[in-house]
Design a protein around this motif. Structure first.
Motif, PDB file in Angstrom:
ATOM      1  N   UNK A 164      12.429   5.066  15.586  1.00  0.00           N
ATOM      2  CA  UNK A 164      11.170   4.513  15.085  1.00  0.00           C
ATOM      3  C   UNK A 164      10.724   5.227  13.813  1.00  0.00           C
ATOM      4  N   UNK A 165      10.093   4.473  12.909  1.00  0.00           N
ATOM      5  CA  UNK A 165       9.497   5.035  11.690  1.00  0.00           C
ATOM      6  C   UNK A 165       7.986   4.936  11.827  1.00  0.00           C
ATOM      7  N   UNK A 166       7.382   5.976  12.407  1.00  0.00           N
ATOM      8  CA  UNK A 166       5.939   5.955  12.644  1.00  0.00           C
ATOM      9  C   UNK A 166       5.450   7.380  12.880  1.00  0.00           C
ATOM     10  N   UNK A 167       4.285   7.697  12.314  1.00  0.00           N
ATOM     11  CA  UNK A 167       3.686   9.012  12.558  1.00  0.00           C
ATOM     12  C   UNK A 167       3.052   9.106  13.940  1.00  0.00           C
ATOM     13  N   UNK A 187      -0.760   8.047   5.078  1.00  0.00           N
ATOM     14  CA  UNK A 187      -0.691   7.903   3.626  1.00  0.00           C
ATOM     15  C   UNK A 187       0.687   8.284   3.098  1.00  0.00           C
ATOM     16  N   UNK A 188       1.517   8.891   3.949  1.00  0.00           N
ATOM     17  CA  UNK A 188       2.893   9.239   3.608  1.00  0.00           C
ATOM     18  C   UNK A 188       3.828   8.326   4.388  1.00  0.00           C
ATOM     19  N   UNK A 189       4.828   7.738   3.696  1.00  0.00           N
ATOM     20  CA  UNK A 189       5.775   6.844   4.342  1.00  0.00           C
ATOM     21  C   UNK A 189       6.576   7.594   5.405  1.00  0.00           C
ATOM     22  N   UNK A 218      -4.007   2.891  15.228  1.00  0.00           N
ATOM     23  CA  UNK A 218      -3.657   4.296  15.400  1.00  0.00           C
ATOM     24  C   UNK A 218      -3.558   5.047  14.082  1.00  0.00           C
ATOM     25  N   UNK A 219      -3.828   4.375  12.956  1.00  0.00           N
ATOM     26  CA  UNK A 219      -3.621   4.994  11.648  1.00  0.00           C
ATOM     27  C   UNK A 219      -4.547   6.191  11.434  1.00  0.00           C
ATOM     28  N   UNK A 220      -4.003   7.227  10.784  1.00  0.00           N
ATOM     29  CA  UNK A 220      -4.768   8.414  10.402  1.00  0.00           C
ATOM     30  C   UNK A 220      -4.402   8.764   8.963  1.00  0.00           C
ATOM     31  N   UNK A 235       0.842  -1.207   0.000  1.00  0.00           N
ATOM     32  CA  UNK A 235       0.000   0.000   0.000  1.00  0.00           C
ATOM     33  C   UNK A 235       0.872   1.250   0.000  1.00  0.00           C
ATOM     34  N   UNK A 236       0.328   2.355  -0.412  1.00  0.00           N
ATOM     35  CA  UNK A 236       1.064   3.607  -0.338  1.00  0.00           C
ATOM     36  C   UNK A 236       1.241   4.047   1.096  1.00  0.00           C
ATOM     37  N   UNK A 237       2.279   4.828   1.352  1.00  0.00           N
ATOM     38  CA  UNK A 237       2.515   5.311   2.706  1.00  0.00           C
ATOM     39  C   UNK A 237       3.008   4.217   3.625  1.00  0.00           C
TER      40      UNK A 237
END
Length: 328
Positions: free
Chosen positions: A312-315, A303-305, A297-299, A286-288
């Motif tokens: 950590x790699x997480x928004x 949609x952006x990687x 927790x996704x928002x 998927x994208x992002x």
């Protein structure tokens, strides 16, 4: 990472497989990490996330349709650009010892375990003489808890666990600076898991000859990782999404990435709660953020990687003590 000199330094390692019709599959994307002298780094994640592909790239064992990018420096040698002659004569066994994921496929089927150990000892250490080779082979077998009374058996006469121990014994013979263990505890009961990973750890800690050694252990066994790892790298859909100290990961403050927390929560001695959904196919990511479809927790930001920032790699990383995150 600590201030110790890296034995292995990986920068931007990516692996892409070219498929029929020109389609590409990104199996590993932009991996960055070091493995320091005296350190064990555990690389964890679900099956199919790219861990073993990364290991194969380091040893030049990828199939012909693979393309690599980035760098993987072992001293001054870039493993990704080294030719097959260098890899075969200088790297495999001598600079990098491999405990393979499928040991039966790496053992010669028509030769006994003893003969394979003796040949490896002679090639990598220079030991000569029948008695000396026999003693060295039996010593190597003992380090991997391989029973002496099975040394004269052929690989097809071994259980999966015994084949794993034979492969571990072969990997330890050369006392290589980097030990790459791909699922080294497969088929072993818990006591042998402890003995095996403890021996791998002793290889790293060995100071008898003043050589710097390190261990990159790829594993599904989080208990084994907790037992011997200094740091943990979590891989998901071909990317490293968290890289932190093992003490912080398994203890307090705990993982920061939602996927990492899900891996721990799935353990029987924790919440015993599986991560919902399934990992994406590497050919149809998927994208992002690839974990977003499984993440509570996704928002829209996902949609952006997200880049690997700090540990950590997480928004939306879980809260952690700043000083604990900075120590990695």
């Amino acid at each position: 990472m600590t201030g110790r000199t890296p034995v292995l330094s990986v920068r931007g390692l990516s692996v892409r497989f070219l498929m029929p019709g020109g389609r590409g599959v990104a199996a590993v994307t932009d991996a960055h990490f070091d493995v320091a002298a005296g350190e064990c780094l555990a690389l964890i994640g679900e099956s199919g996330c790219g861990k073993s592909v990364l290991a194969s790239a380091l040893l030049g064992l990828l199939p012909g349709n693979a393309q690599t990018a980035g760098a993987a420096l072992l001293g001054d040698l870039d493993l990704l650009t080294a030719g097959e002659r260098t890899l075969a004569r200088t790297v495999r066994g001598r600079l990098v010892g491999l405990v393979p994921q499928s040991p039966a496929a790496h053992l010669t089927p028509v030769r006994t375990v003893r003969s394979q150990l003796e040949e490896t000892v002679a090639e990598l250490t220079g030991v000569r003489g029948r008695a000396a080779l026999r003693e060295a082979a039996e010593s190597a077998a003992g380090r991997a808890a391989f029973p002496a009374d099975h040394l004269d058996r052929h690989p097809h006469e071994l259980s999966g666990g015994l084949a794993q121990r034979a492969a571990t014994a072969l990997a330890l013979v050369g006392d290589a600076p980097l030990l790459l263990a791909d699922e080294p505890t497969t088929g072993l009961d818990r006591d042998l898991v402890h003995r095996t990973v403890d021996e791998l750890r002793r290889h790293v800690d060995n100071k008898a000859d003043d050589r710097d050694r390190a261990l990159l252990m790829i594993t599904h066994d989080l208990a084994a990782a907790e037992r011997v790892a200094d740091r943990v790298a979590v891989m998901y859909a071909g990317r490293i999404v968290e890289l932190t100290r093992a003490a912080d990961f398994f203890g307090a403050p705990g993982p920061r990435h939602p996927y990492s927390r899900g891996l721990l929560d799935a353990l029987p001695d924790r919440a015993f709660a599986p991560i919902p959904g399934l990992p994406p196919e590497l050919g149809a990511l998927p994208g992002g953020c690839a974990f977003a479809p499984r993440c509570e927790s996704a928002t829209d930001a996902c949609a952006v990687q997200p880049p690997l920032t700090g540990t950590v790699a997480c928004h939306h990383p879980h809260a952690a003590l700043t000083e604990a995150a900075d120590r990695a």
